[in-house]
Write a protein that holds these residues in place. Structure first.
Motif, short mmCIF file in Angstrom:
data_model
loop_
_atom_site.label_atom_id
_atom_site.label_comp_id
_atom_site.label_asym_id
_atom_site.label_seq_id
_atom_site.Cartn_x
_atom_site.Cartn_y
_atom_site.Cartn_z
N PRO A 230 37.92 28.23 28.09
CA PRO A 230 37.14 28.58 29.45
C PRO A 230 37.63 30.07 29.60
O PRO A 230 36.83 30.74 30.49
CB PRO A 230 37.92 27.84 30.64
N LEU A 231 38.46 30.81 29.01
CA LEU A 231 38.76 32.08 29.03
C LEU A 231 38.12 33.19 28.12
O LEU A 231 38.40 34.36 28.31
CB LEU A 231 40.27 32.40 29.22
N VAL A 232 37.66 32.47 27.22
CA VAL A 232 36.88 33.22 26.10
C VAL A 232 35.91 34.14 26.66
O VAL A 232 34.85 33.76 27.43
CB VAL A 232 36.26 32.30 24.86
N GLY A 233 35.94 35.43 26.46
CA GLY A 233 34.92 36.62 26.94
C GLY A 233 35.14 36.61 28.41
O GLY A 233 34.30 37.59 29.13
N ARG A 234 36.06 36.11 29.06
CA ARG A 234 36.26 36.42 30.58
C ARG A 234 37.63 36.92 30.94
O ARG A 234 37.77 37.82 31.94
CB ARG A 234 36.10 34.94 31.29
N LEU A 235 38.79 36.65 29.93
CA LEU A 235 39.99 36.97 30.44
C LEU A 235 39.79 38.84 29.96
O LEU A 235 39.41 39.04 29.08
CB LEU A 235 41.03 36.39 29.47
N PRO A 236 40.49 39.57 31.17
CA PRO A 236 40.52 41.16 30.90
C PRO A 236 41.27 41.17 29.51
O PRO A 236 42.36 40.83 29.26
CB PRO A 236 41.48 41.40 32.06
N ILE B 45 45.65 36.41 36.92
CA ILE B 45 46.45 36.26 35.56
C ILE B 45 47.01 37.47 35.15
O ILE B 45 46.51 38.42 35.10
CB ILE B 45 45.33 35.56 34.41
N GLY B 46 48.48 37.14 34.90
CA GLY B 46 49.31 38.49 34.41
C GLY B 46 49.43 38.19 32.87
O GLY B 46 48.54 37.86 32.03
N ASN B 47 50.77 38.43 32.44
CA ASN B 47 51.19 37.84 31.12
C ASN B 47 51.01 36.45 30.90
O ASN B 47 51.85 35.57 31.61
CB ASN B 47 52.65 38.26 30.87
N CYS C 222 49.45 27.96 42.51
CA CYS C 222 48.54 27.64 41.45
C CYS C 222 47.17 28.39 41.40
O CYS C 222 46.70 28.69 42.46
CB CYS C 222 48.28 25.95 41.67
N ILE C 223 46.58 28.79 40.32
CA ILE C 223 45.28 29.43 40.33
C ILE C 223 44.50 28.65 39.25
O ILE C 223 45.06 27.61 38.61
CB ILE C 223 45.51 30.95 39.81
N GLY C 224 43.36 28.88 39.48
CA GLY C 224 42.16 28.02 38.60
C GLY C 224 41.64 29.24 37.48
O GLY C 224 41.74 30.38 37.73
N TYR C 225 40.58 28.95 36.58
CA TYR C 225 40.14 29.63 35.74
C TYR C 225 39.35 30.88 36.37
O TYR C 225 38.85 31.90 35.82
CB TYR C 225 39.13 28.73 34.90
N ARG C 226 38.77 30.45 37.86
CA ARG C 226 38.10 31.29 38.42
C ARG C 226 38.92 33.01 39.05
O ARG C 226 38.53 33.74 39.26
CB ARG C 226 37.22 30.95 39.47
N ASP C 227 40.19 32.57 38.85
CA ASP C 227 41.05 33.56 39.36
C ASP C 227 41.67 34.50 38.40
O ASP C 227 42.79 34.71 38.24
CB ASP C 227 42.28 32.87 40.25
N LEU C 228 40.70 35.15 37.75
CA LEU C 228 41.04 35.93 36.65
C LEU C 228 41.94 37.22 36.97
O LEU C 228 42.61 37.57 36.22
CB LEU C 228 39.76 36.55 35.79
N SER C 229 41.67 37.55 38.18
CA SER C 229 42.39 38.97 38.62
C SER C 229 44.01 38.42 38.82
O SER C 229 44.95 39.45 38.89
CB SER C 229 41.77 39.37 39.86
#
Length: 303
Positions: free
Chosen positions: A87-93, A69-71, A60-67
């Motif tokens: 919460p991912l707007v402007g933050r997700l690669p 996140i895959g597909n 399990c990962i949280g919103y701070r674990d952006l690196s």
């Protein structure tokens, strides 16, 4: 290849476990905890159609674990999609694809506005799964899965199809994913609210074909506006074919009412009513069903 599942319900859990079985890397984005430790594991038991079982543990990962996140495969309830992605707007690669795979329609417009540079896709699936508890998923039937692009960047993600095909069976690319979404929407808009109101499995529609036919007849002018050429009778046959194929199953809306959960009626029948109003088309039978489901929802949800 890394896959991230947002929404570990029946379908999300099925996709997660099947991808893991073919050697893909899979994790779960836990929206309940912003700082979920990356090492936390979520056990799952998948019961296959032949009765065998597959056990696995997914990180399990949280919103701070952006690196991590895959597909990003979004399989939440449709009304959860926007709150879960905010919460991912402007933050997700911007290189991370987002794949919408949920019932109903109405979230793609928001996604295009808030993630304009990410590869964006939509999907539909007829795979069957039942989540009997938080860790136990039962595969109830094979089906077809289709992916298609929502923007130009999404067109570059056809490479995802073979992986899903290997995991799920049939998966293919569609140049007309919006049309496939509408076809599923129509079927859901008949089967889901009727079975929820009747408190019966999908097969009950086979004994009440006049009501099915009346709903399809009422929808026909709107479907013509959307470019469909089928007759009301053809739509009725398609709905009844699905009801027959899934006769023993209970629709997701029926299950939501049975377990005192919020339904997806606003994004299924509600979406149809909105589109009809834009075209000056009245859908009294569908509106009546919508109101009945909303009444059931208001008396049985925990909210």
């Amino acid at each position: 290849m890394q896959w991230t599942i947002l929404g570990a319900g029946a379908i999300g859990s099925l996709f997660a476990t099947q991808l893991l079985r073919i050697g893909q890397s899979v994790n779960l984005l836990d929206t309940r905890h912003a700082q979920t430790p990356h090492q936390q594991l979520h056990p799952m038991l998948l019961e296959l159609l032949d009765g065998s079982v597959c056990m696995c543990e997914l990180p399990c990962i949280g919103y701070r674990d952006l690196s991590a996140i895959g597909n990003l495969l979004v399989t939440t309830k449709v009304w959860q999609v926007i709150p879960a992605l905010k919460p991912l707007v402007g933050r997700l690669p911007e290189t991370s694809p987002i794949i919408l795979l949920h019932n109903g329609m109405g979230t793609a417009e928001w996604l295009l506005r808030h993630f304009p540079h990410n590869p964006l896709l939509a999907g539909v699936t007829s795979c069957g799964a039942l989540k009997t508890d938080s860790k136990h998923i039962r595969h109830t039937g094979f089906g077809e899965t289709w992916l298609g692009a929502l923007n130009s960047s999404g067109e570059q993600c056809r490479e995802l199809v073979p992986y899903l095909a290997d995991a799920l069976g049939h998966t293919a690319w569609s140049e007309h994913i919006g049309e496939r979404q509408w076809r599923k929407l129509v079927i859901n808009a008949v089967i889901n609210p009727l079975t929820a109101v009747w408190n019966q499995p999908n097969g009950a529609l086979l004994d009440r074909t006049e009501e099915v036919a009346a709903l399809c007849q009422e929808l026909h002018p709107l479907l013509v506006k959307q470019g469909f050429r089928e007759t009301p009778e053809t739509w009725c046959r398609q709905v009844l074919q699905v009801a027959d194929r899934t006769a023993r199953n209970f629709s997701s809306m029926h299950q939501d009412i049975a377990y005192h959960r919020k339904t997806e009626i606003d994004y299924i029948t509600g979406y149809l009513l909105q589109q009809a109003e834009k075209q000056g088309i009245d859908l009294p039978k569908h509106r009546q069903l919508y109101l009945k489901v909303k009444a059931l929802e208001s008396t049985c949800t925990n909210e």
